[in-house]
Write an enzyme that holds these catalytic residues in place. Structure first.
Site, PDB file in Angstrom:
ATOM      1  N   TYR A 184      26.709 -13.473 -14.448  1.00 14.99           N
ATOM      2  CA  TYR A 184      27.583 -12.412 -13.945  1.00 14.99           C
ATOM      3  C   TYR A 184      29.022 -12.901 -13.918  1.00 14.99           C
ATOM      4  O   TYR A 184      29.305 -14.096 -13.853  1.00 14.99           O
ATOM      5  CB  TYR A 184      27.151 -11.953 -12.554  1.00 14.99           C
ATOM      6  CG  TYR A 184      27.335 -12.991 -11.453  1.00 14.99           C
ATOM      7  CD1 TYR A 184      28.516 -13.061 -10.723  1.00 14.99           C
ATOM      8  CD2 TYR A 184      26.312 -13.882 -11.135  1.00 14.99           C
ATOM      9  CE1 TYR A 184      28.691 -13.994  -9.715  1.00 14.99           C
ATOM     10  CE2 TYR A 184      26.473 -14.818 -10.135  1.00 14.99           C
ATOM     11  CZ  TYR A 184      27.665 -14.874  -9.427  1.00 14.99           C
ATOM     12  OH  TYR A 184      27.836 -15.817  -8.434  1.00 14.99           O
ATOM     13  N   CYS A 185      29.943 -11.949 -14.001  1.00 15.76           N
ATOM     14  CA  CYS A 185      31.373 -12.233 -13.948  1.00 15.76           C
ATOM     15  C   CYS A 185      32.073 -10.984 -13.443  1.00 15.76           C
ATOM     16  O   CYS A 185      31.422 -10.023 -13.026  1.00 15.76           O
ATOM     17  CB  CYS A 185      31.903 -12.669 -15.316  1.00 15.76           C
ATOM     18  SG  CYS A 185      31.594 -11.480 -16.630  1.00 15.76           S
ATOM     19  N   THR A 186      33.388 -10.959 -13.482  1.00 16.97           N
ATOM     20  CA  THR A 186      34.131  -9.863 -12.858  1.00 16.97           C
ATOM     21  C   THR A 186      33.824  -8.511 -13.496  1.00 16.97           C
ATOM     22  O   THR A 186      33.382  -7.580 -12.826  1.00 16.97           O
ATOM     23  CB  THR A 186      35.643 -10.135 -12.932  1.00 16.97           C
ATOM     24  OG1 THR A 186      35.912 -11.417 -12.374  1.00 16.97           O
ATOM     25  CG2 THR A 186      36.414  -9.064 -12.173  1.00 16.97           C
ATOM     26  N   VAL A 213      30.451  -7.664 -11.880  1.00 17.40           N
ATOM     27  CA  VAL A 213      30.448  -7.418 -10.442  1.00 17.40           C
ATOM     28  C   VAL A 213      31.184  -6.119 -10.110  1.00 17.40           C
ATOM     29  O   VAL A 213      30.824  -5.407  -9.168  1.00 17.40           O
ATOM     30  CB  VAL A 213      31.104  -8.599  -9.695  1.00 17.40           C
ATOM     31  CG1 VAL A 213      31.145  -8.345  -8.197  1.00 17.40           C
ATOM     32  CG2 VAL A 213      30.351  -9.900  -9.993  1.00 17.40           C
TER      33      VAL A 213
END
Length: 304
Positions: A184-186, A213
């Site tokens: 996961y990342c921004t 996210v």
């Protein structure tokens, strides 16, 4: 003028002439008085922009008119109207700098060989089925995870995305190769590349949170598997999905709970520091501590 907004977007698709795309995007944004950052490479586009809502909608419509960007997905969030100091549109070898442009393969559908995308509700279904076997793997820099992350996530001690390749090639996470990995990342763009790098290195079951996210938080807020605040690369620095977000960060000076980042007061330092409200009001607390001396590469957010 209508309420300003901020958008986050990316699209992996082959671009034969990134320089021409850059010029078009530069002119389009300037005509709409938008500010922010856009990176363009032979692999696609990655950007975040801010401006009045009406102008942002015009930008999205015009950009999606280009065949390669027709399916461009946009993540919207509230803005202040002064979230970016300027407009920067650049051509780079990679839209995310993992230092491995030769490894990334894309076609008109996106990244080839990446992890399976999971919508937020599908992520919950996976966790319900597999329980603690599931490993959340943070694809961001370590300082971003200091204020927010998925519960029990693996947070690599990296200062830039380029550090991931070295850790993988060193075998640091080989013990996870047979576990279900959720990256996961921004906004999803770093996961696209990271998940493909992991698959290529023998990780057997790799997923990515579709939309990152930002999309997960829009759907579940603080009531899901995410804890804390989201770090964002603009003047806001942090973004909360609801008012009651858990505070995970600790003040660099007194260790009090905080999610507020500040640029180090020394102009020669590129560090971001976490400060509680009390320490932020003290002139002596506006510079980073000794532990930042060996971390000069932490991204400093530009001020207008």
């Amino acid at each position: 003028m209508r309420e300003p907004k901020v958008i986050l977007f990316y699209r992996f698709t082959p671009l034969a002439d990134p320089a021409a795309i850059r010029l078009w995007q530069q002119n389009l944004c300037e005509s709409l008085a938008l500010r922010g950052r856009i990176l363009i490479s032979p692999h696609g586009i990655n950007g975040t922009l801010g401006g009045p809502l009406a102008n942002m909608k015009k930008y999205v419509k015009a950009t999606r008119a280009y065949p390669g960007f027709r399916t461009l997905e946009i993540k919207w969030s509230e803005g202040t109207g002064a979230d970016f100091p300027r407009l920067r549109v650049r051509v780079r070898d990679e839209v995310v700098s993992f230092g491995a442009p030769h490894e990334l393969r894309v076609d008109e559908h996106g990244v080839i060989g990446g992890g399976q995308r999971l919508a937020p509700h599908e992520l919950h279904e996976l966790v319900e089925r597999r329980g603690e076997e599931v490993v959340f793997f943070d694809a961001r820099n370590a300082f971003e995870a200091a204020i927010g992350r998925f519960k029990n996530a693996v947070v690599p001690d990296v200062e830039t995305t380029r550090d991931f390749v070295e850790l993988f090639d060193r075998g640091t996470y080989d013990h996870l190769k047979n576990r279900p990995i959720v990256t996961y990342c921004t906004g999803g763009v770093r996961c696209e590349v990271l998940s493909a790098l992991m698959v290529a290195r023998g990780f057997s079951e790799v997923y990515q949170v579709d939309g990152g996210v930002a999309r997960y938080g829009q759907e579940y807020g603080n009531d899901g598997l995410w804890e804390g605040s989201l770090f964002v690369f603009d003047e806001r620095l942090t973004y909360d999905f609801a008012d009651d977000a858990t505070v995970l960060g600790r003040c660099d000076h007194c260790a009090a709970p905080t999610s507020h980042y500040y640029n180090c007061g020394s102009l020669s330092c590129r560090a971001l520091i976490l400060l509680c409200d009390e320490c932020a009001t003290r002139q002596t607390s506006l510079t980073c501590g000794p532990h930042h001396a060996d971390a000069p590469r932490v991204t400093r957010v530009a001020r207008a």
